[in-house]
Design an enzyme around this catalytic site. Structure first.
Site, PDB file in Angstrom:
ATOM      1  N   HIS A   1     -15.304 -25.887 120.473  1.00  0.00           N
ATOM      2  CA  HIS A   1     -15.546 -25.482 122.099  1.00  0.00           C
ATOM      3  C   HIS A   1     -14.086 -24.668 122.431  1.00  0.00           C
ATOM      4  O   HIS A   1     -13.350 -25.229 122.361  1.00  0.00           O
ATOM      5  CB  HIS A   1     -15.847 -26.687 122.822  1.00  0.00           C
ATOM      6  CG  HIS A   1     -16.369 -26.694 124.171  1.00  0.00           C
ATOM      7  ND1 HIS A   1     -15.800 -26.330 125.371  1.00  0.00           N
ATOM      8  CD2 HIS A   1     -17.950 -26.576 124.318  1.00  0.00           C
ATOM      9  CE1 HIS A   1     -16.728 -26.551 126.214  1.00  0.00           C
ATOM     10  NE2 HIS A   1     -17.830 -26.338 125.625  1.00  0.00           N
TER      11      HIS A   1
ATOM     12  N   GLU B   1     -24.362 -28.715 120.731  1.00  0.00           N
ATOM     13  CA  GLU B   1     -25.300 -28.143 120.141  1.00  0.00           C
ATOM     14  C   GLU B   1     -25.759 -28.576 118.762  1.00  0.00           C
ATOM     15  O   GLU B   1     -26.946 -28.701 118.706  1.00  0.00           O
ATOM     16  CB  GLU B   1     -25.102 -26.665 119.834  1.00  0.00           C
ATOM     17  CG  GLU B   1     -24.803 -25.770 120.870  1.00  0.00           C
ATOM     18  CD  GLU B   1     -25.779 -25.487 122.049  1.00  0.00           C
ATOM     19  OE1 GLU B   1     -26.847 -26.499 122.275  1.00  0.00           O
ATOM     20  OE2 GLU B   1     -25.822 -24.405 122.615  1.00  0.00           O
TER      21      GLU B   1
HETATM   22  N1  ACO Z   1     -16.500 -22.670 112.860  1.00  0.00           N
HETATM   23  C1  ACO Z   1     -15.344 -22.151 112.139  1.00  0.00           C
HETATM   24  N2  ACO Z   1     -14.240 -21.857 112.834  1.00  0.00           N
HETATM   25  C2  ACO Z   1     -14.062 -21.843 114.165  1.00  0.00           C
HETATM   26  C3  ACO Z   1     -15.049 -22.386 114.842  1.00  0.00           C
HETATM   27  C4  ACO Z   1     -16.189 -22.954 114.178  1.00  0.00           C
HETATM   28  N3  ACO Z   1     -17.363 -23.283 114.698  1.00  0.00           N
HETATM   29  N4  ACO Z   1     -14.931 -22.585 116.129  1.00  0.00           N
HETATM   30  C5  ACO Z   1     -13.635 -21.908 116.291  1.00  0.00           C
HETATM   31  N5  ACO Z   1     -13.230 -21.546 114.845  1.00  0.00           N
HETATM   32  C6  ACO Z   1     -12.093 -20.868 114.701  1.00  0.00           C
HETATM   33  C7  ACO Z   1     -11.945 -19.619 115.210  1.00  0.00           C
HETATM   34  O1  ACO Z   1     -12.452 -18.646 114.169  1.00  0.00           O
HETATM   35  C8  ACO Z   1     -10.462 -19.557 115.140  1.00  0.00           C
HETATM   36  O2  ACO Z   1      -9.974 -19.163 114.014  1.00  0.00           O
HETATM   37  P1  ACO Z   1      -8.691 -18.140 113.769  1.00  0.00           P
HETATM   38  O3  ACO Z   1      -7.750 -18.740 114.730  1.00  0.00           O
HETATM   39  O4  ACO Z   1      -8.200 -18.480 112.356  1.00  0.00           O
HETATM   40  O5  ACO Z   1      -9.285 -16.898 113.766  1.00  0.00           O
HETATM   41  C9  ACO Z   1      -9.851 -20.609 115.823  1.00  0.00           C
HETATM   42  O6  ACO Z   1     -10.904 -21.593 115.442  1.00  0.00           O
HETATM   43  C10 ACO Z   1      -9.974 -20.629 117.462  1.00  0.00           C
HETATM   44  O7  ACO Z   1     -11.061 -20.995 118.068  1.00  0.00           O
HETATM   45  P2  ACO Z   1     -10.803 -21.219 119.698  1.00  0.00           P
HETATM   46  O8  ACO Z   1      -9.970 -20.369 120.035  1.00  0.00           O
HETATM   47  O9  ACO Z   1     -11.300 -22.504 120.249  1.00  0.00           O
HETATM   48  O10 ACO Z   1     -12.428 -20.705 119.710  1.00  0.00           O
HETATM   49  P3  ACO Z   1     -13.085 -20.148 120.980  1.00  0.00           P
HETATM   50  O11 ACO Z   1     -12.702 -20.911 122.250  1.00  0.00           O
HETATM   51  O12 ACO Z   1     -12.805 -18.714 121.069  1.00  0.00           O
HETATM   52  O13 ACO Z   1     -14.489 -20.120 120.864  1.00  0.00           O
HETATM   53  C11 ACO Z   1     -16.662 -21.450 120.458  1.00  0.00           C
HETATM   54  C12 ACO Z   1     -15.438 -21.467 121.078  1.00  0.00           C
HETATM   55  C13 ACO Z   1     -17.260 -19.936 120.703  1.00  0.00           C
HETATM   56  C14 ACO Z   1     -17.614 -22.271 120.945  1.00  0.00           C
HETATM   57  C15 ACO Z   1     -16.403 -21.529 118.676  1.00  0.00           C
HETATM   58  O14 ACO Z   1     -15.851 -22.822 118.790  1.00  0.00           O
HETATM   59  C16 ACO Z   1     -17.822 -21.326 118.095  1.00  0.00           C
HETATM   60  O15 ACO Z   1     -17.827 -20.180 117.790  1.00  0.00           O
HETATM   61  N6  ACO Z   1     -18.408 -22.176 117.769  1.00  0.00           N
HETATM   62  C17 ACO Z   1     -19.624 -22.060 116.875  1.00  0.00           C
HETATM   63  C18 ACO Z   1     -20.896 -21.715 117.864  1.00  0.00           C
HETATM   64  C19 ACO Z   1     -21.206 -22.999 118.670  1.00  0.00           C
HETATM   65  O16 ACO Z   1     -21.370 -24.113 118.272  1.00  0.00           O
HETATM   66  N7  ACO Z   1     -21.511 -22.512 119.978  1.00  0.00           N
HETATM   67  C20 ACO Z   1     -21.809 -23.439 121.083  1.00  0.00           C
HETATM   68  C21 ACO Z   1     -20.749 -23.835 121.935  1.00  0.00           C
HETATM   69  S1  ACO Z   1     -21.247 -24.867 123.112  1.00  0.00           S
HETATM   70  C22 ACO Z   1     -22.044 -24.241 124.105  1.00  0.00           C
HETATM   71  O17 ACO Z   1     -21.817 -23.074 124.428  1.00  0.00           O
HETATM   72  C23 ACO Z   1     -23.033 -25.016 124.964  1.00  0.00           C
END
Ligand code: ACO
Length: 362
Positions: free
Chosen positions: A243, A302
């Protein structure tokens, strides 16, 4: 400068507060614990709308039932080409048929729209006639009834808890989209259409369908670790985890897990699937901890949305529409709050393209 606006405060709001370090969500001074499972959706909608409309109806609850009946007639615009579209796209297209405006009648039609249109579209897709709304019922019970799903108090309570849990959540992407459009004074329908468009992406409200796809693909608990490792090796994100704001477990995940409990106890939800999901959740958290050591990636709303909506009988391609049914009250309240500031949202970008001379030489 922050790409992605991570820590930028772009609005002041009285509507909700997301404490990402403590894992707490507050809506208008009431904690999620106090609302989820205790207040119905209409009450939370009224709470969010309070003070944002000059001529508020005497009872928001009663007015919402009437609005469901009113928007039902728009389903007659649902031609076969529209019905064949993804439910979120078809629902958005029908919502666009509502006349734009800023008053409480428009707001109520917009709250009714995702509920009435999604239920009707699902029926039309199956070659069945849409079921007209029953204005005397609560919003959650009527949604289930219109969708042709079991609508006893047990299921209605669970859906109510879901709708309340997702009703508002700070300046998430769809709410921000709503506020940006509202800041141009375009009207509530325009704001909500922008918000639906932002919600549908898999990084926001489009995640729960893929959560179920993941459970189906993993199939057995002892396959989980290898499957999850392979997904991360491919560079995939695990849906239902991580998140932008929470650095601890998303409190909404637990609210929805609790709502699922009675359905499992009563045998209305598949216990084997729930056990598989729990094993996959544990394996995913463990795998993410090892693979992304610098980052706290926890279960988000989710993951349990997928389990709860599946147990209630919603098809997975409608999950994002059901999310919209709840979040729409937040979008509208934020749009009204933004409009009340009179301030246009207009940030700046930093140009990193070629200088004039260079571009001409190419
Ligand atoms: N699975 C694998 N890796 C992840 C995930 C995940 N679910 N979430 C974040 N990461 C990784 C990113 O790839 C990144 O890795 P890196 O630095 O090696 O490239 C690192 O963790 C950084 O993450 P954040 O900066 O916290 O992620 P960001 O804030 O950009 O993204 C998000 C948040 C979009 C929700 C992300 O966690 C994600 O894509 N989750 C999966 C989709 C999801 O479940 N969405 C629903 C969110 S809740 C809502 O909107 C109601």
């Amino acid at each position: 400068m922050t790409i992605g606006l991570d820590d930028v405060i772009a609005a002041e709001t009285v509507l909700s507060d997301v404490d990402g370090l403590q894992g707490r969500l507050v809506m208008r001074g009431r904690s999620l614990d106090d609302l989820a499972g205790h207040a119905d959706y209409e009450a939370v909608m009224a709470l969010l709308f309070d003070g944002f409309f000059e001529r508020a109806p005497a009872s928001w609850q009663a007015a919402l039932g009437a609005a469901r009946r009113e928007v039902f007639e728009h389903l007659s615009f649902a031609d076969p080409a529209l019905v064949a579209q993804e439910p979120i796209d078809a629902m958005r297209a029908l919502t666009a048929r509502i006349a734009d405006g800023d008053g409480p009648a428009t707001a109520l039609r917009l709250v009714a729209a995702p509920a009435v249109f999604t239920a009707g579209l699902v029926r039309l897709r199956k070659g069945l006639r849409p079921i007209p709304p029953d204005a005397s019922l609560g919003h959650a019970a009527d949604i289930l009834r219109m969708a042709g799903l079991p609508a006893e108090p047990l299921q209605a309570r669970a859906l109510d808890t879901y709708l309340v849990t997702v009703a508002d959540h700070g300046l998430n992407a769809s709410t921000f989209a709503s506020r940006v459009v509202a800041s141009t004074r375009a009207g509530l329908v325009s704001s909500v259409l922008a918000a639906i468009s932002a919600l549908k992406g898999p990084l926001h409200g489009g995640a729960p369908g893929p959560v179920l796809d993941m459970l189906d693909a993993i199939e057995r608990a002892d396959h989980a670790r290898a499957w999850l490792e392979a997904a991360l090796d491919r560079g995939d994100r695990l849906m239902g985890f991580g998140h932008r704001v929470y650095r601890v477990r998303d409190p909404r995940a637990d609210a929805l897990k609790s709502a699922l409990g009675p359905l499992l106890q009563d045998g209305r939800a598949d216990r084997e699937r729930a056990a598989l999901a729990q094993a996959i959740e544990a394996a995913a958290l463990d795998t993410l901890r090892r693979r992304k050591p610098g980052r706290t990636l926890e279960t988000n709303v989710e993951f349990y949305t997928a389990l709860l909506l599946d147990a209630l009988g919603f098809q997975r391609d409608t999950f994002t529409c059901v999310f919209a049914m709840g979040r729409v009250a937040g979008w509208i309240a934020h749009a009204r709050e933004q409009a009340s500031t009179g301030r246009l949202i207009r940030p700046q970008s930093r140009y990193v393209g070629p200088p004039v001379g260079e571009a001409q030489e190419r």
